[in-house]
Enzyme design. Structure first.
Site, mmCIF file in Angstrom:
data_model
loop_
_atom_site.group_PDB
_atom_site.id
_atom_site.type_symbol
_atom_site.label_atom_id
_atom_site.label_comp_id
_atom_site.label_asym_id
_atom_site.label_seq_id
_atom_site.Cartn_x
_atom_site.Cartn_y
_atom_site.Cartn_z
ATOM 1 N N HIS A 449 -45.180 26.971 -10.892
ATOM 2 C CA HIS A 449 -46.511 27.339 -11.407
ATOM 3 C C HIS A 449 -46.319 28.383 -12.497
ATOM 4 C CE1 HIS A 449 -50.927 28.104 -10.932
ATOM 5 N NE2 HIS A 449 -50.585 29.315 -11.316
ATOM 6 N N ASP A 489 -43.733 21.678 -3.535
ATOM 7 C CA ASP A 489 -43.406 21.572 -4.963
ATOM 8 C C ASP A 489 -44.582 21.038 -5.787
ATOM 9 O OD1 ASP A 489 -41.876 21.925 -7.216
ATOM 10 O OD2 ASP A 489 -40.712 20.075 -6.982
#
Ligand SMILES: *[C@@H]1O[C@H](CO)[C@@H](O)[C@H](O)[C@H]1NC(C)=O
Ligand SMILES: *[C@@H]1O[C@H](CO)[C@@H](O)[C@H](O)[C@H]1NC(C)=O
Ligand SMILES: *[C@@H]1O[C@H](CO)[C@@H](O)[C@H](O)[C@H]1NC(C)=O
Ligand SMILES: *[C@@H]1O[C@H](CO)[C@@H](O)[C@H](O)[C@H]1NC(C)=O
Ligand SMILES: *[C@@H]1O[C@H](CO)[C@@H](O)[C@H](O)[C@H]1NC(C)=O
Ligand SMILES: *[C@@H]1O[C@H](CO)[C@@H](O)[C@H](O)[C@H]1NC(C)=O
Ligand SMILES: *[C@@H]1O[C@H](CO)[C@@H](O)[C@H](O)[C@H]1NC(C)=O
Ligand SMILES: *[C@@H]1O[C@H](CO)[C@@H](O)[C@H](O)[C@H]1NC(C)=O
Ligand SMILES: *[C@@H]1O[C@H](CO)[C@@H](O)[C@H](O)[C@H]1NC(C)=O
Ligand SMILES: *[C@@H]1O[C@H](CO)[C@@H](O)[C@H](O)[C@H]1NC(C)=O
Length: 592
Positions: A449, A489
């Protein structure tokens, strides 16, 4: 999938107006993730050197401002100059520094924690940076952070604690070329004090000044040493003068308070819960940097007055407590004169006891709210919920650091083994076969992120747009798995996948320690690529809450209490409004 252009050696650029400082030789560029499958036959171990190199490279990827202004230029070819107006609202130059995490805020409090951790680790394990040929990059990284912090401290009491607005930033997901404004800068000063922020900056500057002192002796053990070539008396003196000024402001301002209490919601991202820990840490750091017992006396008095003893706390941006214990124990070895000069006992056994009480409670499970996950990750309820690997790697660094000066050989081994287990977990020895450092192995996260690395610009489709992350943000440790050891993920799951300055702060030191200890390959080397599968159901965390199941016991209890209180309030209100009728009904009934 690694974009081919990242494999080529990035040209080495030197900014014309920066002289001196260390020049990397050889230059280092992270190798592709497939290199994580190759066992190293070298000394030092290539894998550990790469972990060290990559974890510093991450800080280059987080840079703000003009990227070529550092010692060795910009290594991250997919980053662009950005936020070149920062500080203009105060007619100041606050460009530079680092973006805090996956977005574009610059936050001073976690930055100072990061600089402190990096400098402190290098102070005792600097030779590991030398052996990995990463000392020039350490120098470049530290200077990038400290140079900005100097700009953020334009006069004695003024310290900018944040640049950029959380509201504007939260509404943006995209590259670094169109970062939206306005990007206001928020200062603390004598009218709006922040004991925590002043102190934490003082502590970071103080340890930086120790690290840059040429031929410093900080002999915690016979083998501790700073990196051989980093010393620079000029730079050290300028860091020390910053540290002294900030400490003096924190110490002499009678209204001791947190910067969040002074500034409120705009700086809520890092609202620290106390200032006494940061203040005590800064007295200790100043004691080392100045070698003056007055500061040690302050540290000891603060430790007593603010009841720092016997606390069960994690080490992170919000809590310096465990670092205070370890630092007191280190000083008892490295600078026994400081206590004597203050008329105090160096009290090695006392500080050992303090530190070991904490560590033993973590290992034996009596620490109030920690446990080992089934896969073996140290998990602190609350503190680990929004980034599980950070508190675990922080404790690992502290245990490794302290182990050689423990009160018995038995304890030395105990702390080394426990710390090693946490590091191994992060590097692949876990039920997911996941390697939580980006770009180190084929099983590393593919979707961190990070707005700049993602290549996406659709805030509603962070997970899927684009399908493949555009750039590899090498060396970033992601938040980590949930308490059931599972990891998804998913790019939009900031709990598991975000990257941040403070998350990475221990990794360079942990790698340096492994290099010095001539540890063999990290566990991921023997993990086959592709033996890693994303759970099929939905995750359940603060980023992607699910119904019911995602709530902690505390949250459930909170809701239950809320419901009960709510019902009572409604009943009270009904009684108040209708008290005459109720009284009448009651009297009627009573009479009947
Ligand atoms: C020492 O640091 C100062 C301040 O950053 C810098 O100007 C100088 O060039 C450095 N000296 C060496 C020898 O690296
Ligand atoms: C940097 O600029 C280039 C060229 O415009 C662009 O392709 C790239 O995505 C930008 N990088 C980031 C992190 O936005
Ligand atoms: C002191 O800080 C407050 C809060 O950030 C700010 O509003 C004020 O302008 C500052 N005062 C000075 C003199 O800079
Ligand atoms: C500290 O360690 C260094 C290198 O190991 C050694 O040269 C020095 O004499 C030691 N200093 C003290 C005060 O023990
Ligand atoms: C910090 O403040 C205390 C209390 O005013 C004082 O006794 C102490 O000397 C100060 N420390 C330094 C280093 O000036
Ligand atoms: C101390 O600072 C806090 C936070 O800025 C403020 O709310 C409080 O009024 C101040 N107290 C005094 C005595 O100035
Ligand atoms: C610190 O001061 C003591 C005397 O109090 C002295 O023996 C020691 O060498 C000094 N250490 C450093 C690193 O300056
Ligand atoms: C030594 O440290 C312990 C804290 O672990 C404290 O309780 C004790 O009073 C200290 N003793 C001296 C002589 O300072
Ligand atoms: C610390 O000291 C206390 C009191 O002397 C003792 O009961 C305890 O076992 C010690 N703890 C450790 C970890 O040494
Ligand atoms: C050093 O090696 C010992 C023995 O193999 C091990 O127990 C310990 O965890 C290692 N320490 C560090 C700092 O890696």
């Amino acid at each position: 999938m690694i974009p081919l252009h990242l494999i080529s050696v990035i040209p080495f650029l030197l900014s014309p107006h920066i002289s001196a400082q260390l020049t990397p030789s050889p230059t280092y560029t992270p190798p592709t993730a497939s290199s994580g499958l190759a066992s190293s036959t070298s000394t030092p171990n290539t894998q550990w050197s790469n972990i060290l190199g990559n974890s510093l490279y991450f800080y280059d990827a987080q840079r703000s401002g003009k990227l070529n202004e550092g010692t060795y230029g910009n290594r991250v070819e997919w980053r662009n100059d950005s936020a070149l107006q920062d500080g203009s609202d105060w007619n100041l130059d606050l460009t530079g520094g680092w973006y805090d995490a996956g977005d574009y805020i610059k936050a001073t409090f976690p930055l100072t924690f990061t600089l402190f951790a990096l400098a402190w680790g290098a102070l005792t394990h600097g030779e590991g940076f030398d052996q990995a040929q990463q000392t020039a990059y350490l120098d470049g990284t530290l200077r990038w952070g400290y140079d900005w912090l100097i700009k953020a401290h334009p006069s004695d009491d003024v310290l900018f604690v944040q640049v950029g607005s959380g509201d504007v930033d939260n509404a943006y997901w995209g590259g670094d070329e169109n970062i939206p404004g306005p990007r206001p800068a928020y200062p603390i000063n004598s009218s709006f004090p922040g004991t925590d922020a002043w102190s934490s900056a003082a502590a970071a500057f103080a340890l930086g000044s120790v690290l840059y002192t040429p031929s410093i002796s900080y002999n915690v053990t016979s083998s501790s040493s700073a990196p051989s070539s980093i010393g620079n008396a000029t730079y050290s003196a300028s860091l020390l003068s910053q540290a002294k000024t900030l400490y003096n402001v924190a110490n002499s301002t009678s209204n001791k308070t947190t910067y969040y209490d002074s500034l409120g919601g705009s700086v809520s991202a890092y609202a620290s819960s106390n200032w006494a820990d940061d203040f005590t840490l800064s007295s200790l750091a100043l004691a080392i940097a100045t070698n003056e017992s007055t500061y040690y006396a302050d540290a000891y008095n603060n430790y007593v007055s603010y009841a720092i003893s016997g606390q069960q706390q994690v080490w992170n941006w919000d809590s310096a407590i465990p670092a205070i214990y370890v630092l007191f124990a280190e000083i008892a070895h490295a600078r026994p004169g400081l206590a004597a000069g203050a008329g105090l006992d160096r009290n090695l056994t006392g500080w050992q006891n303090e530190t070991e009480k904490l560590f033993d409670s973590i290992i034996d499970g009596s620490f109030k709210r920690s446990y080992l996950t089934r896969g073996g990750l140290l998990y602190f309820e609350g503190d680990s919920d929004e980034a599980s690997l950070n508190p675990a790697t922080a404790i690992a660094m502290l245990m490794f650091k302290y182990a050689p000066i423990a009160s018995s050989q038995d304890k030395t081994e105990r702390y080394n083994n426990f710390a090693q287990g946490q590091l191994n977990y992060m590097l692949g020895k876990n039920p997911m076969n996941a390697v939580y450092l980006v770009g180190s192995h084929p099983n590393s996260p593919q979707n961190p992120h990070s707005a700049p690395a993602s290549g996406g610009n659709n805030i509603k489709e962070i997970r899927t747009s684009p399908p493949t992350e555009a750039y590899v943000i090498y060396g970033a440790m992601v938040g980590g798995p949930l308490s059931d050891d599972r990891f998804w993920d998913w790019r939009d799951d900031w709990v598991q996948n975000e990257v941040a300055l403070d998350y990475n702060a221990m990794i360079p030191t942990l790698a340096a320690m492994q290099i010095l200890n001539q540890t063999s390959d990290p566990p991921y080397v023997s993990i086959q690529a592709g033996t890693y599968s994303i759970p099929s159901e939905q995750p359940c965390d603060a980023a992607l809450p699910c119904e019911g199941g995602g709530l902690s016991k505390g949250a459930k209890a909170g809701i239950a209490i809320g419901v009960i209180v709510g019902v009572l309030l409604i009943l009270a209100a009904i009684w108040y409004w209708k008290r005459k009728q109720i009284g009448a009904w009651w009297r009627k009934g009573y009479r009947r």
